[in-house]
Scaffold this active site. Structure first.
Site, PDB file in Angstrom:
ATOM      1  N   GLU A 160     -13.708 -12.388  -4.561  1.00 60.61           N
ATOM      2  CA  GLU A 160     -13.183 -10.704  -3.419  1.00 60.61           C
ATOM      3  C   GLU A 160     -14.191 -11.480  -2.100  1.00 60.61           C
ATOM      4  OE1 GLU A 160     -11.190  -8.131  -1.696  1.00 60.61           O
ATOM      5  OE2 GLU A 160     -11.740  -7.134  -3.803  1.00 60.61           O
TER       6      GLU A 160
ATOM      7  N   ASP B  56     -12.018 -12.834   1.388  1.00 59.18           N
ATOM      8  CA  ASP B  56     -12.405 -11.624   2.611  1.00 59.18           C
ATOM      9  C   ASP B  56     -13.211 -12.620   4.187  1.00 59.18           C
ATOM     10  OD1 ASP B  56     -11.924  -9.297   1.879  1.00 59.18           O
ATOM     11  OD2 ASP B  56     -13.766  -8.358   0.614  1.00 59.18           O
TER      12      ASP B  56
ATOM     13  N   SER C  75      -6.274  -6.845  -1.407  1.00 62.63           N
ATOM     14  CA  SER C  75      -7.702  -7.126  -0.559  1.00 62.63           C
ATOM     15  C   SER C  75      -7.301  -8.515   0.274  1.00 62.63           C
ATOM     16  CB  SER C  75      -8.512  -7.344  -1.873  1.00 62.63           C
ATOM     17  OG  SER C  75      -9.224  -7.077  -2.267  1.00 62.63           O
TER      18      SER C  75
ATOM     19  N   ASP D 279       8.823  -4.363  10.747  1.00 61.81           N
ATOM     20  CA  ASP D 279       9.551  -3.683   9.625  1.00 61.81           C
ATOM     21  C   ASP D 279      10.048  -4.180   8.643  1.00 61.81           C
ATOM     22  OD1 ASP D 279      10.064  -0.962   8.904  1.00 61.81           O
ATOM     23  OD2 ASP D 279      12.580  -1.074   9.850  1.00 61.81           O
TER      24      ASP D 279
ATOM     25  N   GLY E  42      12.056   1.706   9.249  1.00 62.59           N
ATOM     26  CA  GLY E  42      10.773   3.066   9.020  1.00 62.59           C
ATOM     27  C   GLY E  42       9.649   3.061   8.198  1.00 62.59           C
TER      28      GLY E  42
ATOM     29  N   ASP F 243       7.298   4.144   5.052  1.00 63.62           N
ATOM     30  CA  ASP F 243       7.545   4.229   3.558  1.00 63.62           C
ATOM     31  C   ASP F 243       6.185   4.148   3.294  1.00 63.62           C
ATOM     32  OD1 ASP F 243       7.146   0.971   2.644  1.00 63.62           O
ATOM     33  OD2 ASP F 243       9.088   0.997   4.222  1.00 63.62           O
TER      34      ASP F 243
END
Length: 599
Positions: free
Chosen positions: A308, A312, A518, A560, A579, A581
């Site tokens: 992790e 990152d 992540s 989008d 749009g 969601d």
């Protein structure tokens, strides 16, 4: 425009002054679980001599003041847009009622807690009570602290399944921690897992870079067609920089702009792995480095790199280079093992990190966090208090992004309020209205929703007005589908999305491939950090709290996503549509378009 309250957990306004001689024995339940939270088993009393540090969040005298100020400086249509507040100005907005401190200190003294054990934090709206014996904490809070063990992970925590406060304090105290917050299976659930089918590029991404250069020569930089099809199965910094249109931008405000990564669960970011990663995947940035700041006993074990942490920092650094990056290694996660050297058990990583951050003279302008819990596993009063701390960051001009989670509309999918009701499972802090929640996408030409992308609607926080129009349109489009499984009046999440599958990561010198939101959060944060760099280079204020911008003029700077879904809870989940969601939010960032909008 954005000024109404977001919380459905309305706090009773402070009324008349509390009597000078409260009846401390007149107590009322503040929070309790009907049963021990799922998978946790009581191991019995804490060892003799165990102490605990308690944090007490005090309610503000003017409850709406912080939220109103936050939206004033975050709404592009407001004359105060960008006029972020100082630490002192925020502290004044959240200051408790004039009677609160005296009343709470009187209560603590009544239970024999010396004033020397009590300190104020966050400018005075939180108190820390240090080294409280567990027996005294039980008496103070009408609690029964016990050691609990998680049946699957073997983690242990010191918690109580309920606590009470004197009736005279309920209008003054928002939450006491740690009490009933058990958290997820590992207190903070990391949203990352290996991707087993991805192609690896052990020798770097020279071929991908060559493909991108050839496509850009034909279609021009910033064009979706300039992203090679190989990026749908092997994601590298070159893929992301092309996909999100950052390739041609060089940061110019690196003496001011900083990108922060919050880390927990003994996850350590490796300096040598970053160097290897950059040599393979972005050789022009191979000299880049990051700084590590340890918080609350956090460590920096370079012999034990975490997947992790490396993910990152490697993607935040490779996209934002040469912007300075800070990795915060925060301690305080399970297991709890009391002994002579460590008798205190707090294990409140969010609060530990936020306590530290608010004490600093400067805070990174952009912060990414890739951890979260099922919302229902976090007591509502605790969630509200922590969420308010993120609002304080936003008011000071800090952009806070959180991964939305990796469970689609949820797993587990059963309420823990005793009713065993079937329900979708939102994630916290992604549901906090004052953070930007990042869902996941996959593929190129076109991008589509990643099936793992968590999204839905909060059961704790009301839908904020900045997303009223976008969310209402989506709800109208689905009609009665899944009626009863989600809170239609709740805050919708995620807000935006980014790639979340097949990321190449170096761990202990070797390349592996991982999936998860992540991946998405640090990617999106790096793009936002570049926007903040641009604004600072032009002498303008940083973006701060993003969402009012994103749901208004900023939407035109997003790609989008209109296909894919997030199955879970034995359903196909929600579907990505035109749009907003609850799978990919408003879409993925286009740096060039956003730069033009904010500039």
């Amino acid at each position: 425009m954005f000024w109404r309250s977001l919380s459905i957990l309305a706090i009773v306004p402070l009324g008349l002054a509390t009597p000078l001689a409260p009846r401390w024995e007149d107590v009322r339940v503040k929070h309790s679980w009907k049963t021990v939270p799922q998978n946790w088993e009581c191991e019995g009393s804490a060892p003799e001599g165990t102490t605990i540090d308690l944090r007490i969040a005090l309610k503000p005298h003017r409850e709406e003041a912080l939220v109103e100020a936050l939206y004033e400086v975050s709404d592009p249509a407001h004359p105060k847009y960008g006029a972020h507040l100082s630490k002192a100005e925020v502290a004044a907005l959240v200051a408790p009622h004039p009677d609160t401190h005296e009343l709470v200190h009187s209560w603590l003294a009544h239970h024999g807690i010396p004033s020397s054990s009590v300190s104020t934090t966050h400018g005075g709206d939180w108190l820390t009570v240090s080294n409280v014996p567990v027996s005294q904490a039980d008496a103070l809070l009408g609690a029964s602290y016990q050691v609990y063990r998680h049946a699957e992970t073997d983690d242990t925590l010191l918690r109580t399944v309920g606590y009470s406060l004197p009736a005279a304090l309920h209008d003054h105290v928002a939450v006491v921690a740690p009490t009933t917050y058990f958290g997820g299976p590992r207190a903070l659930r990391k949203t990352l897992h290996p991707s087993p089918n991805a192609k690896l590029l052990p020798d770097g991404d020279a071929l991908i870079r060559a493909e991108i250069a050839a496509l850009e020569a034909i279609h021009g930089p910033g064009s979706a067609a300039s992203v090679p099809s190989s990026c749908k199965s092997t994601v590298t910094p070159a893929c992301l920089r092309a996909l999100y249109n950052t390739t041609s931008y060089t940061p110019a405000a690196t003496s001011k702009n900083v990108l922060g990564i919050a880390g927990y669960l003994e996850q350590y970011a490796s300096h040598s792995d970053l160097t290897t990663f950059l040599n393979k995947f972005r050789s022009d940035a191979k000299s880049a480095a990051f700084t590590v700041t340890t918080v609350n006993g956090g460590l920096d074990d370079q012999s034990n790199p975490g997947d992790e942490a490396n993910l990152d920092i490697q993607y935040a650094e490779s996209i934002s280079y040469p912007t300075p990056n800070i990795y915060y290694s925060t301690g305080g996660s399970p297991p709890f093992i009391a002994d002579e050297n460590t008798p205190t058990n707090t294990n409140e990583p969010y609060l530990d990190w936020l306590d530290f951050l608010f004490e600093q003279s400067t805070i990174p302008q952009t912060i990414s966090t890739s951890y979260g819990d099922d919302e229902q596993s976090v007591p509502a009063d605790y969630a509200q208090s922590v969420c308010s701390l993120f609002a304080k960051l936003g008011a000071q001009g800090v952009t806070v992004l959180f991964s939305s989670g990796d469970s689609g509309v949820g797993d587990g999918c059963t309420s823990n309020d005793g009713s065993n009701k079937s329900m979708f499972m939102p994630s916290f802090p992604a549901t906090c209205p004052y953070v930007t929640s990042v869902g996941g996408t996959t593929g190129v030409n076109p991008e589509k929703a990643a099936s793992l992308s968590s999204g839905g609607f909060s059961n704790y926080f009301a839908r904020p007005s900045y997303q009223d129009s976008a969310v209402s349109s989506f709800l109208t489009s689905i009609g009665t589908e899944y009626s009863g499984l989600y809170n239609a009046s709740g805050r919708g999440f995620p807000d935006i999305a980014a790639q979340a599958e097949n990321f190449q990561v170096v761990i202990s010198g070797s390349v592996t491939s991982v999936d998860g939101t992540s991946c998405a959060s640090p990617t999106a944060a790096a793009v936002i950090s570049l926007l903040n760099d641009y604004l600072l280079s032009q002498g303008k204020p940083t973006l701060g709290f993003l969402n009012p911008l994103l749901y208004s003029t900023g939407a035109a700077g997003l790609n989008d996503i209109t296909s894919g879904s997030n199955p879970g809870c034995n359903t196909k989940g929600f579907t990505a549509v035109k749009g907003w969601d609850p799978v990919t939010g408003l879409g993925t960032p286009d740096f060039g378009k956003l730069q033009a909008i904010v500039g």
